[in-house]
Design a protein around this motif. Sequence first.
Motif, PDB file in Angstrom:
ATOM      1  N   LEU A  29      -4.693   5.104  -4.065  1.00 57.02           N
ATOM      2  CA  LEU A  29      -4.936   3.664  -4.142  1.00 57.02           C
ATOM      3  C   LEU A  29      -4.182   3.066  -5.322  1.00 57.02           C
ATOM      4  O   LEU A  29      -3.493   2.048  -5.181  1.00 57.02           O
ATOM      5  N   ASP A  30      -4.309   3.701  -6.474  1.00 58.28           N
ATOM      6  CA  ASP A  30      -3.596   3.221  -7.661  1.00 58.28           C
ATOM      7  C   ASP A  30      -2.086   3.230  -7.439  1.00 58.28           C
ATOM      8  O   ASP A  30      -1.386   2.294  -7.812  1.00 58.28           O
ATOM      9  N   PHE A  31      -1.590   4.306  -6.833  1.00 62.26           N
ATOM     10  CA  PHE A  31      -0.156   4.426  -6.585  1.00 62.26           C
ATOM     11  C   PHE A  31       0.345   3.286  -5.705  1.00 62.26           C
ATOM     12  O   PHE A  31       1.339   2.621  -6.026  1.00 62.26           O
ATOM     13  N   PHE A  32      -0.324   3.045  -4.580  1.00 62.10           N
ATOM     14  CA  PHE A  32       0.138   2.010  -3.665  1.00 62.10           C
ATOM     15  C   PHE A  32      -0.015   0.618  -4.255  1.00 62.10           C
ATOM     16  O   PHE A  32       0.821  -0.254  -4.014  1.00 62.10           O
ATOM     17  N   LYS A  33      -1.044   0.387  -5.045  1.00 67.02           N
ATOM     18  CA  LYS A  33      -1.199  -0.908  -5.709  1.00 67.02           C
ATOM     19  C   LYS A  33      -0.069  -1.129  -6.720  1.00 67.02           C
ATOM     20  O   LYS A  33       0.485  -2.216  -6.813  1.00 67.02           O
ATOM     21  N   ILE A  38       5.656  -3.340  -7.963  1.00 69.83           N
ATOM     22  CA  ILE A  38       7.070  -3.094  -8.249  1.00 69.83           C
ATOM     23  C   ILE A  38       7.953  -3.614  -7.120  1.00 69.83           C
ATOM     24  O   ILE A  38       8.933  -4.309  -7.358  1.00 69.83           O
ATOM     25  N   LYS A  39       7.611  -3.268  -5.894  1.00 69.88           N
ATOM     26  CA  LYS A  39       8.447  -3.656  -4.756  1.00 69.88           C
ATOM     27  C   LYS A  39       8.210  -5.092  -4.342  1.00 69.88           C
ATOM     28  O   LYS A  39       9.134  -5.764  -3.908  1.00 69.88           O
ATOM     29  N   GLY A  40       6.952  -5.551  -4.424  1.00 70.13           N
ATOM     30  CA  GLY A  40       6.617  -6.940  -4.205  1.00 70.13           C
ATOM     31  C   GLY A  40       6.902  -7.515  -2.835  1.00 70.13           C
ATOM     32  O   GLY A  40       6.850  -8.714  -2.656  1.00 70.13           O
ATOM     33  N   ASN A  41       7.183  -6.689  -1.861  1.00 71.89           N
ATOM     34  CA  ASN A  41       7.443  -7.231  -0.535  1.00 71.89           C
ATOM     35  C   ASN A  41       6.499  -6.614   0.493  1.00 71.89           C
ATOM     36  O   ASN A  41       5.872  -5.602   0.242  1.00 71.89           O
ATOM     37  N   ASP A  42       6.411  -7.248   1.618  1.00 68.95           N
ATOM     38  CA  ASP A  42       5.616  -6.777   2.755  1.00 68.95           C
ATOM     39  C   ASP A  42       4.159  -6.522   2.383  1.00 68.95           C
ATOM     40  O   ASP A  42       3.663  -5.406   2.417  1.00 68.95           O
ATOM     41  N   GLN A  43       3.479  -7.595   2.031  1.00 69.43           N
ATOM     42  CA  GLN A  43       2.069  -7.530   1.640  1.00 69.43           C
ATOM     43  C   GLN A  43       1.217  -6.853   2.710  1.00 69.43           C
ATOM     44  O   GLN A  43       0.313  -6.090   2.391  1.00 69.43           O
TER      45      GLN A  43
END
Length: 86
Positions: A29-33, A38-43
């Motif tokens: 969960l922490d990793f994907f958050k 960082i990537k900021g796209n495709d919410q």
Amino acid sequence: MEMNTNLIMKHRVYTIDFNRPKETNEALLDFFKDAQKIKGNDQEFYHKIIKEIESMGTKLVDRATVQLAKSLEEEIRQLAFEKVGI
């Protein structure tokens, strides 16, 4: 099959241990958050993955999700290298 591994992003380590699903899913969960920041796209992409991990809770670790995280880790690492010109 490997029972544990580490994901590394920036200066943070996320420990993946298939024998400890609660802690591993928290790390995922922490990793994907953090990856989303960082990537900021495709919410929607990140929202779906985070919901899947939350639904698994303490029961098990999905190996496909870990593979996806490893792919994202590599992609983010490549982006960082490109930014510094390596």
